[in-house]
Design an enzyme around this catalytic site. Sequence first.
Site, PDB file in Angstrom:
ATOM      1  N   MET A  30       1.243   6.498  -5.114  1.00  0.00           N
ATOM      2  CA  MET A  30       2.402   7.381  -5.263  1.00  0.00           C
ATOM      3  C   MET A  30       2.439   8.387  -4.105  1.00  0.00           C
ATOM      4  O   MET A  30       3.153   9.394  -4.172  1.00  0.00           O
ATOM      5  CB  MET A  30       2.354   8.111  -6.601  1.00  0.00           C
ATOM      6  CG  MET A  30       2.285   7.135  -7.780  1.00  0.00           C
ATOM      7  SD  MET A  30       2.972   7.766  -9.313  1.00  0.00           S
ATOM      8  CE  MET A  30       2.053   9.261  -9.529  1.00  0.00           C
ATOM      9  N   GLY A  31       1.637   8.124  -3.053  1.00  0.00           N
ATOM     10  CA  GLY A  31       1.707   8.962  -1.858  1.00  0.00           C
ATOM     11  C   GLY A  31       0.952  10.272  -1.977  1.00  0.00           C
ATOM     12  O   GLY A  31       0.160  10.470  -2.889  1.00  0.00           O
ATOM     13  N   GLN A  35      -8.506  11.169   0.582  1.00  0.00           N
ATOM     14  CA  GLN A  35      -9.605  10.256   0.930  1.00  0.00           C
ATOM     15  C   GLN A  35      -9.810   9.153  -0.120  1.00  0.00           C
ATOM     16  O   GLN A  35     -10.313   8.082   0.192  1.00  0.00           O
ATOM     17  CB  GLN A  35     -10.905  11.032   1.162  1.00  0.00           C
ATOM     18  CG  GLN A  35     -10.927  11.762   2.496  1.00  0.00           C
ATOM     19  CD  GLN A  35     -10.396  10.909   3.653  1.00  0.00           C
ATOM     20  OE1 GLN A  35     -10.887   9.806   3.885  1.00  0.00           O
ATOM     21  NE2 GLN A  35      -9.384  11.382   4.358  1.00  0.00           N
ATOM     22  N   HIS A  37      -7.365   7.524  -1.711  1.00  0.00           N
ATOM     23  CA  HIS A  37      -6.445   6.457  -1.310  1.00  0.00           C
ATOM     24  C   HIS A  37      -6.987   5.716  -0.085  1.00  0.00           C
ATOM     25  O   HIS A  37      -6.909   4.489   0.006  1.00  0.00           O
ATOM     26  CB  HIS A  37      -5.079   7.032  -0.919  1.00  0.00           C
ATOM     27  CG  HIS A  37      -4.349   7.740  -2.017  1.00  0.00           C
ATOM     28  ND1 HIS A  37      -4.095   9.082  -1.996  1.00  0.00           N
ATOM     29  CD2 HIS A  37      -3.815   7.280  -3.167  1.00  0.00           C
ATOM     30  CE1 HIS A  37      -3.408   9.424  -3.078  1.00  0.00           C
ATOM     31  NE2 HIS A  37      -3.245   8.358  -3.818  1.00  0.00           N
ATOM     32  N   GLU A 148     -11.114   3.652  -9.543  1.00  0.00           N
ATOM     33  CA  GLU A 148     -11.777   3.797 -10.850  1.00  0.00           C
ATOM     34  C   GLU A 148     -11.560   5.177 -11.452  1.00  0.00           C
ATOM     35  O   GLU A 148     -11.850   5.384 -12.618  1.00  0.00           O
ATOM     36  CB  GLU A 148     -13.280   3.513 -10.711  1.00  0.00           C
ATOM     37  CG  GLU A 148     -13.584   2.045 -10.575  1.00  0.00           C
ATOM     38  CD  GLU A 148     -15.065   1.760 -10.383  1.00  0.00           C
ATOM     39  OE1 GLU A 148     -15.846   2.704 -10.158  1.00  0.00           O
ATOM     40  OE2 GLU A 148     -15.428   0.574 -10.438  1.00  0.00           O
ATOM     41  N   LYS A 149     -11.079   6.134 -10.651  1.00  0.00           N
ATOM     42  CA  LYS A 149     -10.745   7.449 -11.233  1.00  0.00           C
ATOM     43  C   LYS A 149      -9.767   7.249 -12.393  1.00  0.00           C
ATOM     44  O   LYS A 149      -9.846   7.909 -13.410  1.00  0.00           O
ATOM     45  CB  LYS A 149     -10.130   8.370 -10.178  1.00  0.00           C
ATOM     46  CG  LYS A 149      -9.988   9.800 -10.660  1.00  0.00           C
ATOM     47  CD  LYS A 149      -8.970  10.579  -9.860  1.00  0.00           C
ATOM     48  CE  LYS A 149      -7.586  10.153 -10.260  1.00  0.00           C
ATOM     49  NZ  LYS A 149      -6.542  10.817  -9.476  1.00  0.00           N
ATOM     50  N   ASP A 150      -8.816   6.313 -12.193  1.00  0.00           N
ATOM     51  CA  ASP A 150      -7.846   5.988 -13.244  1.00  0.00           C
ATOM     52  C   ASP A 150      -8.396   4.781 -14.022  1.00  0.00           C
ATOM     53  O   ASP A 150      -7.866   3.675 -13.940  1.00  0.00           O
ATOM     54  CB  ASP A 150      -6.485   5.706 -12.607  1.00  0.00           C
ATOM     55  CG  ASP A 150      -5.916   6.932 -11.916  1.00  0.00           C
ATOM     56  OD1 ASP A 150      -5.190   7.694 -12.548  1.00  0.00           O
ATOM     57  OD2 ASP A 150      -6.247   7.156 -10.726  1.00  0.00           O
ATOM     58  N   CYS A 184     -11.043  13.523  -5.898  1.00  0.00           N
ATOM     59  CA  CYS A 184      -9.830  13.700  -5.081  1.00  0.00           C
ATOM     60  C   CYS A 184      -8.640  13.243  -5.921  1.00  0.00           C
ATOM     61  O   CYS A 184      -8.700  12.207  -6.590  1.00  0.00           O
ATOM     62  CB  CYS A 184      -9.886  12.824  -3.828  1.00  0.00           C
ATOM     63  SG  CYS A 184     -11.216  13.209  -2.707  1.00  0.00           S
ATOM     64  N   SER A 186      -4.039  13.701  -5.916  1.00  0.00           N
ATOM     65  CA  SER A 186      -2.858  14.343  -5.318  1.00  0.00           C
ATOM     66  C   SER A 186      -2.505  15.610  -6.072  1.00  0.00           C
ATOM     67  O   SER A 186      -2.059  16.594  -5.489  1.00  0.00           O
ATOM     68  CB  SER A 186      -1.664  13.391  -5.356  1.00  0.00           C
ATOM     69  OG  SER A 186      -2.007  12.177  -4.749  1.00  0.00           O
TER      70      SER A 186
HETATM   71  N1  LIG Z   1     -10.475  10.064  -5.962  1.00  0.00           N
HETATM   72  C1  LIG Z   1     -10.094   8.816  -5.906  1.00  0.00           C
HETATM   73  N2  LIG Z   1     -10.963   7.853  -5.543  1.00  0.00           N
HETATM   74  C2  LIG Z   1     -10.587   6.555  -5.487  1.00  0.00           C
HETATM   75  N3  LIG Z   1      -9.332   6.128  -5.783  1.00  0.00           N
HETATM   76  C3  LIG Z   1      -8.438   7.043  -6.149  1.00  0.00           C
HETATM   77  C4  LIG Z   1      -8.759   8.423  -6.233  1.00  0.00           C
HETATM   78  N4  LIG Z   1      -7.653   9.112  -6.628  1.00  0.00           N
HETATM   79  C5  LIG Z   1      -6.680   8.184  -6.793  1.00  0.00           C
HETATM   80  N5  LIG Z   1      -7.145   6.951  -6.510  1.00  0.00           N
HETATM   81  C6  LIG Z   1      -6.411   5.697  -6.633  1.00  0.00           C
HETATM   82  O1  LIG Z   1      -5.335   5.648  -5.720  1.00  0.00           O
HETATM   83  C7  LIG Z   1      -4.272   4.866  -6.282  1.00  0.00           C
HETATM   84  C8  LIG Z   1      -3.006   5.639  -6.211  1.00  0.00           C
HETATM   85  O2  LIG Z   1      -3.141   6.782  -7.032  1.00  0.00           O
HETATM   86  P1  LIG Z   1      -2.135   8.000  -7.040  1.00  0.00           P
HETATM   87  O3  LIG Z   1      -1.213   7.871  -5.884  1.00  0.00           O
HETATM   88  O4  LIG Z   1      -1.596   8.215  -8.391  1.00  0.00           O
HETATM   89  O5  LIG Z   1      -3.126   9.180  -6.655  1.00  0.00           O
HETATM   90  P2  LIG Z   1      -3.813  10.238  -7.541  1.00  0.00           P
HETATM   91  O6  LIG Z   1      -4.569  11.133  -6.656  1.00  0.00           O
HETATM   92  O7  LIG Z   1      -4.487   9.546  -8.685  1.00  0.00           O
HETATM   93  O8  LIG Z   1      -2.587  11.046  -8.071  1.00  0.00           O
HETATM   94  P3  LIG Z   1      -2.487  11.917  -9.344  1.00  0.00           P
HETATM   95  O9  LIG Z   1      -2.944  13.251  -8.931  1.00  0.00           O
HETATM   96  O10 LIG Z   1      -1.041  11.769  -9.537  1.00  0.00           O
HETATM   97  O11 LIG Z   1      -3.282  11.280 -10.443  1.00  0.00           O
HETATM   98  C9  LIG Z   1      -4.693   4.567  -7.738  1.00  0.00           C
HETATM   99  O12 LIG Z   1      -5.236   3.259  -7.800  1.00  0.00           O
HETATM  100  C10 LIG Z   1      -5.737   5.607  -7.989  1.00  0.00           C
HETATM  101  O13 LIG Z   1      -6.674   5.228  -8.983  1.00  0.00           O
HETATM  102  C1  LIG Z   2      -0.586   2.205  -9.673  1.00  0.00           C
HETATM  103  C2  LIG Z   2       0.543   3.194  -9.427  1.00  0.00           C
HETATM  104  C3  LIG Z   2       0.870   3.254  -7.938  1.00  0.00           C
HETATM  105  C4  LIG Z   2       1.798   2.669 -10.138  1.00  0.00           C
HETATM  106  O1  LIG Z   2       2.880   3.534  -9.952  1.00  0.00           O
HETATM  107  C5  LIG Z   2       0.203   4.591  -9.978  1.00  0.00           C
HETATM  108  O2  LIG Z   2       0.033   4.567 -11.359  1.00  0.00           O
HETATM  109  C6  LIG Z   2      -0.956   5.222  -9.280  1.00  0.00           C
HETATM  110  O3  LIG Z   2      -0.713   5.757  -8.196  1.00  0.00           O
HETATM  111  O4  LIG Z   2      -2.093   5.204  -9.807  1.00  0.00           O
HETATM  112  N1  BAL Z   3      -2.679   8.356 -10.989  1.00  0.00           N
HETATM  113  C1  BAL Z   3      -1.886   7.762 -12.018  1.00  0.00           C
HETATM  114  C2  BAL Z   3      -0.455   8.028 -11.822  1.00  0.00           C
HETATM  115  C3  BAL Z   3       0.108   9.073 -12.704  1.00  0.00           C
HETATM  116  O1  BAL Z   3      -0.574  10.034 -13.071  1.00  0.00           O
HETATM  117  O2  BAL Z   3       1.302   8.954 -13.051  1.00  0.00           O
END
Ligand SMILES: Nc1ncnc2c1ncn2[C@@H]1O[C@H](COP(=O)(O)OP(=O)(O)OP(=O)(O)O)[C@@H](O)[C@H]1O
Ligand SMILES: CC(C)(CO)[C@@H](O)C(=O)[O-]
Ligand code: BAL
Length: 290
Positions: A30-31, A35, A37, A148-150, A184, A186
């Site tokens: 989701m941009g 680190q 990502h 794996e955070k999610d 980390c 967003s």
């Molecule tokens: N700290 C991290 N380490 C490894 N992968 C990550 C991490 N944070 C996010 N990701 C992964 O990056 C991908 C895109 O995630 P996303 O763009 O939602 O970022 P996010 O930092 O999880 O955002 P949010 O703060 O919205 O949860 C997902 O597969 C997510 O699990």
């Molecule tokens: C996998 C994904 C890009 C789907 O919108 C989102 O849930 C995220 O960023 O983890």
């Molecule tokens: N990182 C998962 C996307 C969300 O929170 O919507």
Amino acid sequence: METVTTISALRQRLGPHRRASRDIGFVPTMGYLHQGHMSLVERSRAENDVTVVSIFVNPLQFGKNEDLDRYPRDLPRDSMMLELAGVDFLFAPRVEDMYPRPMETVVDVPKLGSELEGEARPGHFAGVATVVTKLLNIVQPHAAYFGEKDYQQVAVIRRMVEDLALPVRVVPVPTVREADGLACSSRNVYLSEQERAAAVIVPKALEEAARLRALGFTDPAEMERSLSAFIAAEPLATPEVVAVRHPDTLMPLSTLDGPFLVLLYVRVGKTKLLDNRVIGNAAARGREAA
Ligand SMILES: Nc1ncnc2c1ncn2[C@@H]1O[C@H](COP(=O)(O)OP(=O)(O)OP(=O)(O)O)[C@@H](O)[C@H]1O
Ligand SMILES: CC(C)(CO)[C@@H](O)C(=O)[O-]
Ligand code: BAL
């Protein structure tokens, strides 16, 4: 790196790579890149000939009172980071490119997707499963990379890929953390200075779970109660989900004498932070990234 915004243009640009039998790796995001990502991107680049990253803030996975409108966005900065990292294609569609008409079709994994974070965010995982299915159909990658955070998101996507026989390898990537242990994310940008300092309670609670297990705690309910109290002792933090589950099925456990997952969803101020750790499993502990 080439930036593409429409489904048809991406399909057309990927065609020659597919015909040349090149392996395509896909990193959906989701941009507002960090680190975490970039570690997914590195992994995809190491394992594939071509890497596609998508940036799309998917409205389907946000509840009415969530942060869709204020979700952080910075496409020029993201684009530069991906270019420097050697990404081949950035797919950055607008909402009307992804959803020219309101979606009628929903992909849902209702059992796995309705508890834990799914209980706190009704409809969230159906929104994720639907957009990920659509993105996988657009990119048709050999492998797709998820953090794996999610943890629950990975479980939902794995199950969906298995149930629907989607031709893609799902690759989970270890969580990347800040120097003090905070994962980390967003959404960390929402935290005030005071909240950022308080947020360290989340990774500390995962350490606490390992400590309690080493002390002999084997009752899941007692572990959950202790961790909730540990988090609530930080005045700026409110535990929304504190769950001890089976690492593969995400089902409740009757005892903690084998490997177990600790999954946390904690509100710090108005920001919700997600984290988890698998405890009691040497392989899983070794997977945690620096
Ligand atoms: N700290 C991290 N380490 C490894 N992968 C990550 C991490 N944070 C996010 N990701 C992964 O990056 C991908 C895109 O995630 P996303 O763009 O939602 O970022 P996010 O930092 O999880 O955002 P949010 O703060 O919205 O949860 C997902 O597969 C997510 O699990
Ligand atoms: C996998 C994904 C890009 C789907 O919108 C989102 O849930 C995220 O960023 O983890
Ligand atoms: N990182 C998962 C996307 C969300 O929170 O919507």
